[in-house]
Design a protein around this motif. Structure first.
Motif, PDB file in Angstrom:
ATOM      1  N   ARG A  25       0.829  -1.212   0.000  1.00 39.09           N
ATOM      2  CA  ARG A  25       0.000   0.000   0.000  1.00 39.09           C
ATOM      3  C   ARG A  25       0.860   1.257   0.000  1.00 39.09           C
ATOM      4  O   ARG A  25       0.498   2.270  -0.619  1.00 39.09           O
ATOM      5  CB  ARG A  25      -0.935  -0.027   1.213  1.00 39.09           C
ATOM      6  N   PHE A  26       2.009   1.213   0.698  1.00 47.82           N
ATOM      7  CA  PHE A  26       2.920   2.352   0.667  1.00 47.82           C
ATOM      8  C   PHE A  26       3.427   2.596  -0.747  1.00 47.82           C
ATOM      9  O   PHE A  26       3.505   3.750  -1.200  1.00 47.82           O
ATOM     10  CB  PHE A  26       4.093   2.095   1.609  1.00 47.82           C
ATOM     11  N   ARG A  57       3.473   6.045  -5.525  1.00 49.88           N
ATOM     12  CA  ARG A  57       3.351   6.245  -6.975  1.00 49.88           C
ATOM     13  C   ARG A  57       2.255   7.243  -7.304  1.00 49.88           C
ATOM     14  O   ARG A  57       2.341   7.965  -8.309  1.00 49.88           O
ATOM     15  CB  ARG A  57       3.050   4.913  -7.653  1.00 49.88           C
ATOM     16  N   ALA A  58       1.229   7.304  -6.459  1.00 50.83           N
ATOM     17  CA  ALA A  58       0.120   8.222  -6.734  1.00 50.83           C
ATOM     18  C   ALA A  58       0.416   9.640  -6.286  1.00 50.83           C
ATOM     19  O   ALA A  58       0.033  10.602  -6.965  1.00 50.83           O
ATOM     20  CB  ALA A  58      -1.152   7.717  -6.050  1.00 50.83           C
ATOM     21  N   SER A  59       1.099   9.798  -5.138  1.00 51.88           N
ATOM     22  CA  SER A  59       1.299  11.137  -4.582  1.00 51.88           C
ATOM     23  C   SER A  59       2.747  11.620  -4.675  1.00 51.88           C
ATOM     24  O   SER A  59       2.987  12.826  -4.765  1.00 51.88           O
ATOM     25  CB  SER A  59       0.855  11.168  -3.117  1.00 51.88           C
ATOM     26  N   GLY A  60       3.712  10.727  -4.607  1.00 55.60           N
ATOM     27  CA  GLY A  60       5.113  11.115  -4.625  1.00 55.60           C
ATOM     28  C   GLY A  60       5.629  11.657  -3.308  1.00 55.60           C
ATOM     29  O   GLY A  60       6.768  12.112  -3.228  1.00 55.60           O
ATOM     30  N   SER A  61       4.821  11.587  -2.237  1.00 58.67           N
ATOM     31  CA  SER A  61       5.230  12.093  -0.927  1.00 58.67           C
ATOM     32  C   SER A  61       5.827  10.937  -0.136  1.00 58.67           C
ATOM     33  O   SER A  61       5.104  10.026   0.302  1.00 58.67           O
ATOM     34  CB  SER A  61       4.024  12.694  -0.192  1.00 58.67           C
ATOM     35  N   PHE A  62       7.163  10.996   0.076  1.00 59.98           N
ATOM     36  CA  PHE A  62       7.833   9.895   0.751  1.00 59.98           C
ATOM     37  C   PHE A  62       7.655   9.967   2.261  1.00 59.98           C
ATOM     38  O   PHE A  62       7.308   8.973   2.905  1.00 59.98           O
ATOM     39  CB  PHE A  62       9.321   9.904   0.393  1.00 59.98           C
TER      40      PHE A  62
END
Length: 278
Positions: A140-141, A146-151
């Protein structure tokens, strides 16, 4: 007047101290226990219903076989306690299996970092190479990144979902590397992997040495009730426990047995790793 004056002085004294913040406990403890036991799809209401059903069946069976109300009540209490005990045992076993798999997961991350993978890619790799029970969380991470790019936001959500002290320290290392940079991440991860292996080996040795004492204590707790069960096969034995005095003896023995067993577990329990970075 004296009581009012004493209450006022106490209130003034109480206001001079800063109360520590209350630790928020999870609102759904049954839900958390089911998730830790590997049954996330089981509804939380199934646990109290299972306890009630087990208590009714065990109490009715014991009362029908013996005719002693005290034994029926004892069977009800023991059967109602059994489902949560099974869940806690299963959750503890899953936690031990996950802790044994973390060193290999960190080694897989180290290999991927040395091969040139980015930090999000290295964390997403744990969806395949990480602890088995946590692989869906890493998957899920990977999808969320991939959808948001927020690590860092995804890492915080992942840390709260996994709720493991080992991953808390790993997440702190990854966040620091992400923020300040550095070329020694590979050596840091190797050191961390060695620390996890050494901790697991030491804990395993302590548990192996402790198992003999725990087994002996469990046998000592079960021995009187095994003797009682054997005596109950003789006619006329259960008549002695049918009145109030017999019920008091059984209840007192059960309370002493349970209290001694719980005290033994508390004194002999190894300290569990704490989430200091939670």
């Amino acid at each position: 007047m004296g009581a009012l004056l004493g209450i006022g002085v106490f209130c003034v004294w109480w206001s001079c101290w800063v109360r520590p913040p209350r630790v928020r406990r999870p609102r759904h403890r049954v839900r958390a226990l089911l998730d830790a036991a590997g049954w996330p799809d089981v509804p939380a209401a199934a646990v109290p219903l299972g306890c009630l059903l087990a208590a009714v069946v065990a109490g009715s069976t014991a009362l029908a076989l013996t005719g002693v109300p005290a034994l029926g009540v004892g069977a009800c209490v023991a059967a109602a306690w059994a489902p949560p005990a099974v869940l806690r045992h299963r959750a503890g076993r899953f936690a031990q299996e996950a802790s044994a798999q973390w060193p290999d997961a960190v080694d897989a991350m180290t290999a991927s970092v040395r091969a040139g993978a980015t930090l999000p890619e290295a964390v997403a790799l744990l969806a395949v190479r990480g602890p088995v029970r946590h692989r869906p969380a890493f998957a899920r991470f990977a999808a969320a990144h991939r959808a948001s790019g927020s690590f860092e936001a995804g890492l915080d959500r992942l840390r709260q979902e996994i709720a493991d002290p080992a991953f808390d320290r790993l997440a702190a290392t990854l966040r620091m590397t992400r923020q300040v940079g550095g070329s020694d991440l590979g050596s840091t991860l190797r050191t961390f992997s060695g620390y996890l292996r050494e901790d697991a080996r030491t804990r395993g040795e302590l548990q192996a040495r402790q198992s003999w004492t725990v087994s002996a204590a469990r046998l000592a707790v079960a021995a009187p009730w095994i003797v009682l069960a054997l005596l109950a096969t003789r006619p006329g034995t259960l008549v002695a426990f049918a009145d109030g005095t017999g019920a008091f003896v059984l209840g007192g023995g059960a309370a002493l047995t349970l209290g001694s067993y719980r005290l033994m577990l508390r004194l002999g329990r190894l300290p569990a790793p704490r989430r200091v970075l939670a």
